[in-house]
Design a protein around this motif. Sequence first.
Motif, PDB file in Angstrom:
ATOM      1  N   LYS A  59      32.515 -20.256  45.467  1.00 58.27           N
ATOM      2  CA  LYS A  59      33.792 -20.775  44.964  1.00 58.27           C
ATOM      3  C   LYS A  59      33.725 -20.931  43.450  1.00 58.27           C
ATOM      4  CE  LYS A  59      35.719 -21.391  49.001  1.00 58.27           C
ATOM      5  NZ  LYS A  59      36.939 -20.665  49.376  1.00 58.27           N
ATOM      6  N   GLU A  60      34.895 -21.009  42.829  1.00 57.89           N
ATOM      7  CA  GLU A  60      34.917 -21.203  41.380  1.00 57.89           C
ATOM      8  C   GLU A  60      34.354 -22.570  41.030  1.00 57.89           C
ATOM      9  OE1 GLU A  60      38.953 -21.088  39.869  1.00 57.89           O
ATOM     10  OE2 GLU A  60      39.673 -21.854  41.777  1.00 57.89           O
ATOM     11  N   MET A  61      33.826 -22.663  39.815  1.00 57.99           N
ATOM     12  CA  MET A  61      33.142 -23.868  39.353  1.00 57.99           C
ATOM     13  C   MET A  61      33.760 -24.326  38.036  1.00 57.99           C
ATOM     14  SD  MET A  61      29.372 -22.148  39.921  1.00 57.99           S
ATOM     15  CE  MET A  61      28.622 -23.198  38.733  1.00 57.99           C
ATOM     16  N   SER A  62      33.531 -25.592  37.691  1.00 60.93           N
ATOM     17  CA  SER A  62      33.966 -26.061  36.368  1.00 60.93           C
ATOM     18  C   SER A  62      32.931 -25.686  35.314  1.00 60.93           C
ATOM     19  CB  SER A  62      34.200 -27.575  36.363  1.00 60.93           C
ATOM     20  OG  SER A  62      32.985 -28.284  36.250  1.00 60.93           O
ATOM     21  N   ASN A  63      31.675 -25.524  35.742  1.00 62.89           N
ATOM     22  CA  ASN A  63      30.547 -25.235  34.846  1.00 62.89           C
ATOM     23  C   ASN A  63      30.304 -26.343  33.829  1.00 62.89           C
ATOM     24  OD1 ASN A  63      29.730 -22.641  35.865  1.00 62.89           O
ATOM     25  ND2 ASN A  63      31.671 -21.881  35.057  1.00 62.89           N
ATOM     26  N   GLN A  64      30.910 -27.499  34.029  1.00 61.37           N
ATOM     27  CA  GLN A  64      30.738 -28.628  33.125  1.00 61.37           C
ATOM     28  C   GLN A  64      30.203 -29.823  33.900  1.00 61.37           C
ATOM     29  OE1 GLN A  64      34.170 -29.384  30.650  1.00 61.37           O
ATOM     30  NE2 GLN A  64      34.770 -27.229  30.760  1.00 61.37           N
ATOM     31  N   LEU A  65      29.648 -30.772  33.174  1.00 66.38           N
ATOM     32  CA  LEU A  65      29.068 -31.943  33.816  1.00 66.38           C
ATOM     33  C   LEU A  65      29.994 -33.153  33.816  1.00 66.38           C
ATOM     34  CD1 LEU A  65      25.367 -31.682  32.590  1.00 66.38           C
ATOM     35  CD2 LEU A  65      26.424 -30.809  34.691  1.00 66.38           C
ATOM     36  N   THR A  66      31.220 -32.975  33.333  1.00 70.47           N
ATOM     37  CA  THR A  66      32.194 -34.069  33.363  1.00 70.47           C
ATOM     38  C   THR A  66      33.075 -33.933  34.599  1.00 70.47           C
ATOM     39  OG1 THR A  66      33.676 -32.792  31.957  1.00 70.47           O
ATOM     40  CG2 THR A  66      32.263 -34.419  30.872  1.00 70.47           C
ATOM     41  N   ALA A  67      33.300 -35.037  35.275  1.00 74.99           N
ATOM     42  CA  ALA A  67      34.086 -35.028  36.515  1.00 74.99           C
ATOM     43  C   ALA A  67      35.509 -34.536  36.275  1.00 74.99           C
ATOM     44  CB  ALA A  67      34.109 -36.430  37.120  1.00 74.99           C
ATOM     45  N   ARG A  68      36.097 -34.951  35.177  1.00 76.03           N
ATOM     46  CA  ARG A  68      37.491 -34.580  34.918  1.00 76.03           C
ATOM     47  C   ARG A  68      37.668 -33.088  34.630  1.00 76.03           C
ATOM     48  NH1 ARG A  68      40.983 -39.303  32.681  1.00 76.03           N
ATOM     49  NH2 ARG A  68      39.912 -41.117  33.500  1.00 76.03           N
ATOM     50  N   SER A  69      36.582 -32.371  34.348  1.00 76.50           N
ATOM     51  CA  SER A  69      36.686 -30.920  34.136  1.00 76.50           C
ATOM     52  C   SER A  69      37.221 -30.229  35.383  1.00 76.50           C
ATOM     53  CB  SER A  69      35.332 -30.336  33.745  1.00 76.50           C
ATOM     54  OG  SER A  69      34.395 -30.441  34.815  1.00 76.50           O
ATOM     55  N   TRP A  70      37.068 -30.853  36.539  1.00 77.42           N
ATOM     56  CA  TRP A  70      37.527 -30.275  37.810  1.00 77.42           C
ATOM     57  C   TRP A  70      39.046 -30.306  37.947  1.00 77.42           C
ATOM     58  CZ3 TRP A  70      34.641 -27.443  40.994  1.00 77.42           C
ATOM     59  CH2 TRP A  70      33.254 -27.468  40.765  1.00 77.42           C
ATOM     60  N   LEU A  71      39.738 -31.048  37.096  1.00 80.13           N
ATOM     61  CA  LEU A  71      41.196 -31.078  37.152  1.00 80.13           C
ATOM     62  C   LEU A  71      41.811 -29.769  36.669  1.00 80.13           C
ATOM     63  CD1 LEU A  71      41.764 -34.727  35.885  1.00 80.13           C
ATOM     64  CD2 LEU A  71      42.181 -33.852  38.210  1.00 80.13           C
ATOM     65  N   LYS A  72      40.971 -28.893  36.099  1.00 82.16           N
ATOM     66  CA  LYS A  72      41.451 -27.595  35.599  1.00 82.16           C
ATOM     67  C   LYS A  72      40.954 -26.436  36.463  1.00 82.16           C
ATOM     68  CE  LYS A  72      41.632 -29.325  30.911  1.00 82.16           C
ATOM     69  NZ  LYS A  72      40.717 -29.775  29.905  1.00 82.16           N
ATOM     70  N   VAL A  73      40.298 -26.734  37.563  1.00 84.87           N
ATOM     71  CA  VAL A  73      39.723 -25.698  38.423  1.00 84.87           C
ATOM     72  C   VAL A  73      40.534 -25.621  39.710  1.00 84.87           C
ATOM     73  CG1 VAL A  73      37.641 -24.982  39.677  1.00 84.87           C
ATOM     74  CG2 VAL A  73      37.428 -26.136  37.479  1.00 84.87           C
ATOM     75  N   GLY A  74      40.717 -24.407  40.204  1.00 82.36           N
ATOM     76  CA  GLY A  74      41.428 -24.258  41.467  1.00 82.36           C
ATOM     77  C   GLY A  74      42.913 -24.494  41.319  1.00 82.36           C
ATOM     78  N   THR A  75      43.517 -24.903  42.430  1.00 77.53           N
ATOM     79  CA  THR A  75      44.953 -25.095  42.512  1.00 77.53           C
ATOM     80  C   THR A  75      45.243 -26.532  42.911  1.00 77.53           C
ATOM     81  OG1 THR A  75      45.107 -22.813  43.311  1.00 77.53           O
ATOM     82  CG2 THR A  75      47.055 -24.194  43.597  1.00 77.53           C
ATOM     83  N   GLU A  76      46.158 -27.169  42.209  1.00 72.80           N
ATOM     84  CA  GLU A  76      46.525 -28.545  42.547  1.00 72.80           C
ATOM     85  C   GLU A  76      47.161 -28.599  43.934  1.00 72.80           C
ATOM     86  OE1 GLU A  76      48.999 -32.317  40.697  1.00 72.80           O
ATOM     87  OE2 GLU A  76      49.471 -30.296  39.985  1.00 72.80           O
ATOM     88  N   THR A  77      46.868 -29.661  44.661  1.00 72.48           N
ATOM     89  CA  THR A  77      47.500 -29.880  45.957  1.00 72.48           C
ATOM     90  C   THR A  77      47.784 -31.365  46.134  1.00 72.48           C
ATOM     91  OG1 THR A  77      47.352 -29.530  48.355  1.00 72.48           O
ATOM     92  CG2 THR A  77      45.298 -30.076  47.218  1.00 72.48           C
ATOM     93  N   LYS A  78      48.832 -31.659  46.850  1.00 68.68           N
ATOM     94  CA  LYS A  78      49.165 -33.049  47.214  1.00 68.68           C
ATOM     95  C   LYS A  78      48.763 -33.316  48.662  1.00 68.68           C
ATOM     96  CE  LYS A  78      51.451 -33.918  43.362  1.00 68.68           C
ATOM     97  NZ  LYS A  78      50.780 -34.576  42.284  1.00 68.68           N
ATOM     98  N   GLN A  79      48.420 -32.242  49.398  1.00 71.39           N
ATOM     99  CA  GLN A  79      48.047 -32.327  50.813  1.00 71.39           C
ATOM    100  C   GLN A  79      46.624 -31.804  50.981  1.00 71.39           C
ATOM    101  OE1 GLN A  79      50.519 -33.084  53.440  1.00 71.39           O
ATOM    102  NE2 GLN A  79      51.732 -33.804  51.727  1.00 71.39           N
ATOM    103  N   PRO A  80      45.615 -32.610  50.633  1.00 73.70           N
ATOM    104  CA  PRO A  80      44.234 -32.114  50.672  1.00 73.70           C
ATOM    105  C   PRO A  80      43.728 -31.892  52.088  1.00 73.70           C
ATOM    106  CG  PRO A  80      44.252 -34.458  50.271  1.00 73.70           C
ATOM    107  CD  PRO A  80      45.685 -34.019  50.247  1.00 73.70           C
ATOM    108  N   ASP A  81      42.875 -30.886  52.200  1.00 71.64           N
ATOM    109  CA  ASP A  81      42.138 -30.622  53.431  1.00 71.64           C
ATOM    110  C   ASP A  81      40.702 -31.073  53.228  1.00 71.64           C
ATOM    111  OD1 ASP A  81      44.249 -29.305  54.874  1.00 71.64           O
ATOM    112  OD2 ASP A  81      43.924 -27.546  53.589  1.00 71.64           O
ATOM    113  N   ILE A  82      39.991 -31.262  54.319  1.00 70.72           N
ATOM    114  CA  ILE A  82      38.570 -31.613  54.225  1.00 70.72           C
ATOM    115  C   ILE A  82      37.857 -30.560  53.374  1.00 70.72           C
ATOM    116  CG2 ILE A  82      36.413 -31.824  55.528  1.00 70.72           C
ATOM    117  CD1 ILE A  82      38.037 -33.031  57.802  1.00 70.72           C
ATOM    118  N   GLY A  83      37.107 -31.016  52.394  1.00 62.26           N
ATOM    119  CA  GLY A  83      36.365 -30.114  51.520  1.00 62.26           C
ATOM    120  C   GLY A  83      37.051 -29.821  50.199  1.00 62.26           C
ATOM    121  N   ASP A  84      38.314 -30.223  50.043  1.00 62.79           N
ATOM    122  CA  ASP A  84      38.975 -30.036  48.752  1.00 62.79           C
ATOM    123  C   ASP A  84      38.365 -30.999  47.732  1.00 62.79           C
ATOM    124  OD1 ASP A  84      40.637 -28.032  49.678  1.00 62.79           O
ATOM    125  OD2 ASP A  84      42.388 -29.329  49.939  1.00 62.79           O
ATOM    126  N   ILE A  85      38.558 -30.670  46.469  1.00 60.59           N
ATOM    127  CA  ILE A  85      38.050 -31.488  45.372  1.00 60.59           C
ATOM    128  C   ILE A  85      38.945 -32.713  45.199  1.00 60.59           C
ATOM    129  CG2 ILE A  85      37.726 -31.542  42.850  1.00 60.59           C
ATOM    130  CD1 ILE A  85      35.645 -29.814  44.212  1.00 60.59           C
TER     131      ILE A  85
END
Length: 150
Positions: A59-85
Amino acid sequence: MKSIINTALSQYGVTELVGQKHNPVILDYFEKIGHTWVTTDETAWCSAFTNWVALECGKEMSNQLTARSWLKVGTETKQPDIGDIVVFWRSKKNSWKGHVAFFIGYSEDKKYIYCLGGNQNNQVNIKAYPIYRLLGFRKLNNSITQNLTK
């Protein structure tokens, strides 16, 4: 392709070592994702763990060590499934600090989000976080490398 949840669960219980020694498994998360300069398991590692799981699963990665870097990875969702970020704020909502983990589910009263993540009380485990600290959910896409091999 490996399951995100199964890969993360395979690390359940990995814990920082107290004192001068450092858990080689945690240091391996940093090394595998290209942050070889990290030499201590006291370095914040929730994002390193998340990146390692994403790498293992193609899967795609943020490649960064800051948690908030993940807000720019993947696709935003309001209905998370198990395993979503899932990304939370830490300290203050507008600070740079945060926490990233994998979504498990909501508490019955919907006031907490259960997450499987690294560096949760210094280990890989499942922990509940208050929903008011939520910054967002993201669905991870396959990495470019993974897409090229299909």
